[in-house]
Design an enzyme around this catalytic site. Structure first.
Site, mmCIF file in Angstrom:
data_model
loop_
_atom_site.group_PDB
_atom_site.id
_atom_site.type_symbol
_atom_site.label_atom_id
_atom_site.label_comp_id
_atom_site.label_asym_id
_atom_site.label_seq_id
_atom_site.Cartn_x
_atom_site.Cartn_y
_atom_site.Cartn_z
ATOM 1 N N LYS A 157 22.090 80.477 159.582
ATOM 2 C CA LYS A 157 22.209 80.507 158.113
ATOM 3 C C LYS A 157 21.753 81.833 157.542
ATOM 4 O O LYS A 157 22.318 82.323 156.567
ATOM 5 C CB LYS A 157 21.386 79.369 157.493
ATOM 6 N N LYS B 149 31.718 74.278 163.766
ATOM 7 C CA LYS B 149 31.422 72.951 163.222
ATOM 8 C C LYS B 149 32.118 72.770 161.873
ATOM 9 O O LYS B 149 32.216 73.731 161.105
ATOM 10 C CB LYS B 149 29.886 72.874 163.032
ATOM 11 N N LYS C 232 30.402 71.796 154.992
ATOM 12 C CA LYS C 232 30.790 71.805 153.576
ATOM 13 C C LYS C 232 30.871 73.220 153.039
ATOM 14 O O LYS C 232 31.457 73.466 152.012
ATOM 15 C CB LYS C 232 29.830 70.948 152.725
HETATM 16 P P1 TYM Z 1 23.030 68.014 156.532
HETATM 17 O O1 TYM Z 1 22.941 67.679 155.104
HETATM 18 O O2 TYM Z 1 23.540 69.373 156.930
HETATM 19 O O3 TYM Z 1 23.939 66.965 157.287
HETATM 20 C C1 TYM Z 1 23.650 65.592 157.166
HETATM 21 C C2 TYM Z 1 23.958 64.867 158.458
HETATM 22 O O4 TYM Z 1 25.323 65.057 158.815
HETATM 23 C C3 TYM Z 1 25.408 65.542 160.151
HETATM 24 N N1 TYM Z 1 26.546 66.462 160.234
HETATM 25 C C4 TYM Z 1 27.481 66.393 161.179
HETATM 26 N N2 TYM Z 1 27.632 65.532 162.206
HETATM 27 C C5 TYM Z 1 28.719 65.716 163.010
HETATM 28 N N3 TYM Z 1 29.613 66.716 162.819
HETATM 29 C C6 TYM Z 1 29.484 67.590 161.801
HETATM 30 N N4 TYM Z 1 30.395 68.560 161.609
HETATM 31 C C7 TYM Z 1 28.382 67.443 160.918
HETATM 32 N N5 TYM Z 1 27.955 68.122 159.818
HETATM 33 C C8 TYM Z 1 26.827 67.502 159.417
HETATM 34 C C9 TYM Z 1 24.093 66.292 160.372
HETATM 35 O O5 TYM Z 1 23.803 66.417 161.754
HETATM 36 C C10 TYM Z 1 23.125 65.392 159.645
HETATM 37 O O6 TYM Z 1 22.733 64.310 160.452
HETATM 38 N N6 TYM Z 1 18.359 68.973 157.954
HETATM 39 C C11 TYM Z 1 19.304 67.927 157.674
HETATM 40 C C12 TYM Z 1 18.876 66.975 156.572
HETATM 41 C C13 TYM Z 1 17.506 66.388 156.737
HETATM 42 C C14 TYM Z 1 17.155 65.357 157.652
HETATM 43 C C15 TYM Z 1 15.761 65.100 157.402
HETATM 44 C C16 TYM Z 1 17.851 64.650 158.634
HETATM 45 C C17 TYM Z 1 16.396 66.705 156.025
HETATM 46 N N7 TYM Z 1 15.352 65.930 156.414
HETATM 47 C C18 TYM Z 1 15.078 64.156 158.148
HETATM 48 C C19 TYM Z 1 17.152 63.688 159.366
HETATM 49 C C20 TYM Z 1 15.777 63.443 159.125
HETATM 50 C C21 TYM Z 1 20.608 68.561 157.243
HETATM 51 O O7 TYM Z 1 20.650 69.673 156.808
HETATM 52 O O8 TYM Z 1 21.637 67.723 157.265
#
Ligand code: TYM
Length: 342
Positions: A118, A202, A205
């Protein structure tokens, strides 16, 4: 208390930055729904404090938070069965996050691949929050003594770091298994949904072109168009799974089909092996529309009543605090900080 005696509890979160994608749905939300009502208490969070580690337009952030909440509910998260809330409503997250900033080591943060991706060449200019992000994520999980964390593959390193923080805290303060060793749950055929135009990246968004992702709010025609134009190779689908190993785009579409239809890649290959894209892509588009259209219709209906979403989130925040507050209070006590009981 040993790890085995911690109450089985699931925690996971999604950032309200941009809309939800098919990656978020298959890698996370759909699996959150599957875990609901099983043997765990399930806690799901719209992690708005994480979203602001990069710039978010204040005029849009509240709506983006409501939209992710609507996505959870429309996909089947039942706010009476799971605790659903937004992170900013439970200040204990930020409090525990600060304590973990004082436990985690700079060297650990330097190894986080997502930060490197990032920040890119701009590492000196990004926010301090983006750097400390994994420490707040550890706080999200450990504030509830969560034992299971369903996530997509990209979050594995962060969950492992959460375990390192828990171990160091427990050792430094000689408090045995106060914080549990949480398990990342990364299962199913779509734990890493790839970009539709480039199978080495990947689906995200924040990707440059809208054609590279399916958004949860895309209409049927858009979904069909995006799958039709998805990059593939000229070969038909292979007769066995091995035939997908050097074909990232083909493998991605098979993974998506398997996840959407709750089956395995093997079953998809058994059905479509030897067929050309002219048959598979329309079948995939129909399946995706079938599964996603009711969710996006329900999301729109929910978004027409933002006050109702706020009410649901607030009720969830109250329930979340009932679990979080005593754990935070104990943490302060262990560290030796004076904090009046709330
Ligand atoms: P975030 O908001 O980027 O994504 C949310 C969830 O979606 C999954 N994900 C994907 N899975 C498969 N293929 C993809 N292309 C894909 N894009 C996103 C992510 O793996 C995630 O599970 N850091 C985390 C948010 C967070 C969190 C937490 C998660 C904050 N605190 C505590 C678990 C526990 C994040 O940025 O997710």
């Amino acid at each position: 208390m040993t790890a085995a005696t911690h109450t089985p509890r699931v925690f996971s979160g999604i950032k309200p930055s941009g809309g939800l994608t098919l990656g978020n749905y298959l890698g996370a939300i759909k699996r959150f729904v599957d875990m609901q009502g099983q043997d765990y208490e399930t806690i799901y969070c719209v992690v708005d404090l994480h979203a602001i580690t990069v710039w978010q337009d204040p005029a849009e952030l509240k709506n983006a938070t409501r939209e992710v909440a609507a996505g959870f509910i429309a996909s089947g998260i039942d706010p009476t069965k799971s605790i659903l809330f937004n992170q900013a409503s439970v200040p204990q997250h930020a409090e525990l996050g600060w304590i973990f900033n004082c436990v985690a080591r700079v060297g650990w943060m330097n190894r986080m691949t997502q930060f490197k991706d990032k920040a890119g060449k701009n590492a000196e200019k990004v926010s301090l929050g983006l750097y400390a992000y994994p420490s707040l994520m550890a706080a999200d999980i450990l504030l509830y003594h969560a034992t299971h964390v369903p996530v997509g593959e990209d979050q594995k390193q962060h969950v492992e770091l959460t375990r390192d923080i828990a171990t160091k805290f427990n050792n430094d303060f000689k408090c045995d298994d106060f914080f549990p060793m949480c398990e990342p749950i990364i299962e199913g055929p779509a734990t890493r949904v790839m970009n539709l135009r480039d199978g080495s990246k990947k689906m995200s968004k924040s990707g440059e072109s809208d054609m590279e992702r399916i958004n949860m709010t895309d209409d049927a025609d858009t979904i069909a168009k995006k799958f039709k134009k998805a990059k593939t190779d000229p070969e038909p689908l292979p007769e066995s799974l091995d035939g997908l190993s050097e074909r990232p785009e083909a493998r991605n579409l098979v993974n998506i089909y398997a996840a959407l239809s709750d089956t395995t890649n093997e079953a998809v290959i058994a059905e479509f092996g030897g067929e050309g894209w002219g048959k598979f892509k329309p079948a995939l588009a129909d399946l995706a529309v079938d599964k996603l259209a009711p969710i996006s219709t329900e999301m729109k209906r929910l978004m027409d009543d933002p006050a109702e979403i706020d009410r649901i989130l607030l009720a969830g925040a109250d329930r979340a605090q009932e679990i979080a507050e005593p754990i935070l209070q104990q943490t302060y006590d262990i560290v030796g900080l004076l904090r009046p009981k709330r």
